[in-house]
Design a protein around this motif. Structure first.
Motif, PDB file in Angstrom:
ATOM      1  N   ALA A  18       1.078  -1.837  -0.100  1.00 33.29           N
ATOM      2  CA  ALA A  18      -0.209   0.241   0.190  1.00 33.29           C
ATOM      3  C   ALA A  18       0.680   0.932  -0.119  1.00 33.29           C
ATOM      4  CB  ALA A  18      -0.826   0.180   1.152  1.00 33.29           C
ATOM      5  N   ALA A  27      -5.405   8.966   2.265  1.00 39.42           N
ATOM      6  CA  ALA A  27      -5.828   8.011   1.279  1.00 39.42           C
ATOM      7  C   ALA A  27      -4.624   7.838   0.408  1.00 39.42           C
ATOM      8  CB  ALA A  27      -5.983   9.069  -0.323  1.00 39.42           C
ATOM      9  N   HIS A  29      -3.310   3.355  -2.063  1.00 45.64           N
ATOM     10  CA  HIS A  29      -3.897   2.506  -3.282  1.00 45.64           C
ATOM     11  C   HIS A  29      -2.807   1.506  -2.635  1.00 45.64           C
ATOM     12  CE1 HIS A  29      -0.859   4.998  -4.649  1.00 45.64           C
ATOM     13  NE2 HIS A  29      -0.238   4.318  -5.606  1.00 45.64           N
ATOM     14  N   THR A  31      -2.064  -2.857  -3.403  1.00 39.09           N
ATOM     15  CA  THR A  31      -1.941  -4.285  -3.933  1.00 39.09           C
ATOM     16  C   THR A  31      -2.028  -5.626  -3.515  1.00 39.09           C
ATOM     17  OG1 THR A  31      -1.396  -2.954  -6.103  1.00 39.09           O
ATOM     18  CG2 THR A  31      -1.809  -5.719  -6.131  1.00 39.09           C
ATOM     19  N   ARG A  43      -6.811  -5.094  -6.458  1.00 37.89           N
ATOM     20  CA  ARG A  43      -6.245  -3.979  -6.541  1.00 37.89           C
ATOM     21  C   ARG A  43      -7.261  -2.710  -5.518  1.00 37.89           C
ATOM     22  NH1 ARG A  43      -5.406  -5.494 -10.928  1.00 37.89           N
ATOM     23  NH2 ARG A  43      -3.225  -6.029 -11.159  1.00 37.89           N
ATOM     24  N   TYR A  44      -7.173  -1.636  -4.752  1.00 36.17           N
ATOM     25  CA  TYR A  44      -7.885  -0.572  -4.077  1.00 36.17           C
ATOM     26  C   TYR A  44      -7.724   0.561  -4.149  1.00 36.17           C
ATOM     27  CZ  TYR A  44      -5.004  -1.370  -0.380  1.00 36.17           C
ATOM     28  OH  TYR A  44      -3.761  -1.081   0.336  1.00 36.17           O
ATOM     29  N   ARG A  45      -8.826   1.741  -4.153  1.00 37.54           N
ATOM     30  CA  ARG A  45      -8.495   2.798  -3.793  1.00 37.54           C
ATOM     31  C   ARG A  45      -9.285   3.797  -2.748  1.00 37.54           C
ATOM     32  NH1 ARG A  45      -4.813   6.564  -6.798  1.00 37.54           N
ATOM     33  NH2 ARG A  45      -3.922   5.290  -8.582  1.00 37.54           N
ATOM     34  N   VAL A  47      -9.983   6.181   0.448  1.00 37.57           N
ATOM     35  CA  VAL A  47      -9.924   7.985   0.678  1.00 37.57           C
ATOM     36  C   VAL A  47     -11.191   8.201   1.976  1.00 37.57           C
ATOM     37  CG1 VAL A  47     -10.372  10.378   0.019  1.00 37.57           C
ATOM     38  CG2 VAL A  47      -9.782   9.250  -1.875  1.00 37.57           C
ATOM     39  N   LEU A  57     -14.371   3.962  -1.967  1.00 35.86           N
ATOM     40  CA  LEU A  57     -13.284   2.961  -1.561  1.00 35.86           C
ATOM     41  C   LEU A  57     -13.836   2.214  -2.741  1.00 35.86           C
ATOM     42  CD1 LEU A  57     -10.875   0.646  -1.047  1.00 35.86           C
ATOM     43  CD2 LEU A  57     -13.140  -0.519   0.081  1.00 35.86           C
ATOM     44  N   ARG A  71     -17.604  -0.348  -6.772  1.00 36.25           N
ATOM     45  CA  ARG A  71     -17.707   1.140  -5.088  1.00 36.25           C
ATOM     46  C   ARG A  71     -18.411   1.649  -4.787  1.00 36.25           C
ATOM     47  NH1 ARG A  71     -14.062   5.627  -6.945  1.00 36.25           N
ATOM     48  NH2 ARG A  71     -15.029   8.012  -5.947  1.00 36.25           N
TER      49      ARG A  71
END
Length: 206
Positions: A18, A27, A29, A31, A43-45, A47, A57, A71
């Motif tokens: 991360a 924040a 992002h 894997t 994979r993620y993002r 905030v 997310l 999402r």
């Protein structure tokens, strides 16, 4: 400056990397790679707002012959959840003798009404969200904090409302309970998980 964290899975062959940006909010992002229940890449993002509560997310997971996405966005009127799916995850699971997965997302987003945090299956990072939001990392022993999270299961990306309990046990130690599961997390001074017994250990990157 962004910060890079790496965990090795201890429950299966796998890892998580991360990259964090801890500014006005938080924040990240990252894997995940794992082979259980079938090989996948996730994979993620993520905030959060300045109050530590999650605002969005996005997650994508893929394996041989299938992929899924979800999402989650939290606004004044509650959570919105959007999903996508290609291929046949259930067929891939059946091929290795695993039960079928649930559908991605959640049918009734009202179940997430009380959730300020998200959790992602197999990740050591996401337990840090309520720990940081509640200020438990450096706290002396405290009472239990019982919360609702929007829990994203992996690899199905089904979203469920999960009840979790966090308790400060002294500097660097936080008790964690989810249903009948109970453990003690080791965290650093910023509330980021170092050691999650039976799941993951964080590497020291210097």
């Amino acid at each position: 400056m962004p910060r890079s964290l790496f965990w090795s899975r201890t429950d299966t062959a796998g890892a998580e990397h991360a990259v964090l940006d801890d500014g006005a909010g938080f924040a990240a992002h990252g894997t995940q790679l794992a082979v259980d229940p079938i090989p996948y890449t996730c994979r993620y993002r993520l905030v959060t707002g300045s109050d530590g509560a999650t605002t969005s997310l996005a997650v994508e997971v893929e394996g041989a012959g299938w992929s899924r996405s979800v999402r989650l966005e939290r606004g004044a009127d509650g959570w919105r959840v959007r999903t996508g799916e290609q291929g046949d995850l259930d067929a891939a699971l059946r091929a290795v003798g695993q039960p079928p997965a649930g559908l991605p997302g959640i049918e009734d987003t009202d179940r997430l009404h009380a959730a300020l945090d998200v959790d992602l299956g197999g990740s050591a990072l996401f337990n840090s969200l309520p720990i940081r939001r509640l200020g438990l990392a450096g706290a002396a022993s405290s009472t239990e904090h019982r919360i609702t999270v929007a829990w994203v299961l992996v690899p199905s990306l089904e979203v469920v409302a999960g009840e979790q309990v966090y308790t400060a046990l002294g500097p660097g130690r936080v008790g964690f309970t989810s249903d009948t599961f109970r453990t003690e997390l080791e965290v650093d001074g910023e509330g980021l998980v170092r050691h999650y017994p039976g799941l993951a250990d964080r590497a020291d990157l210097g």
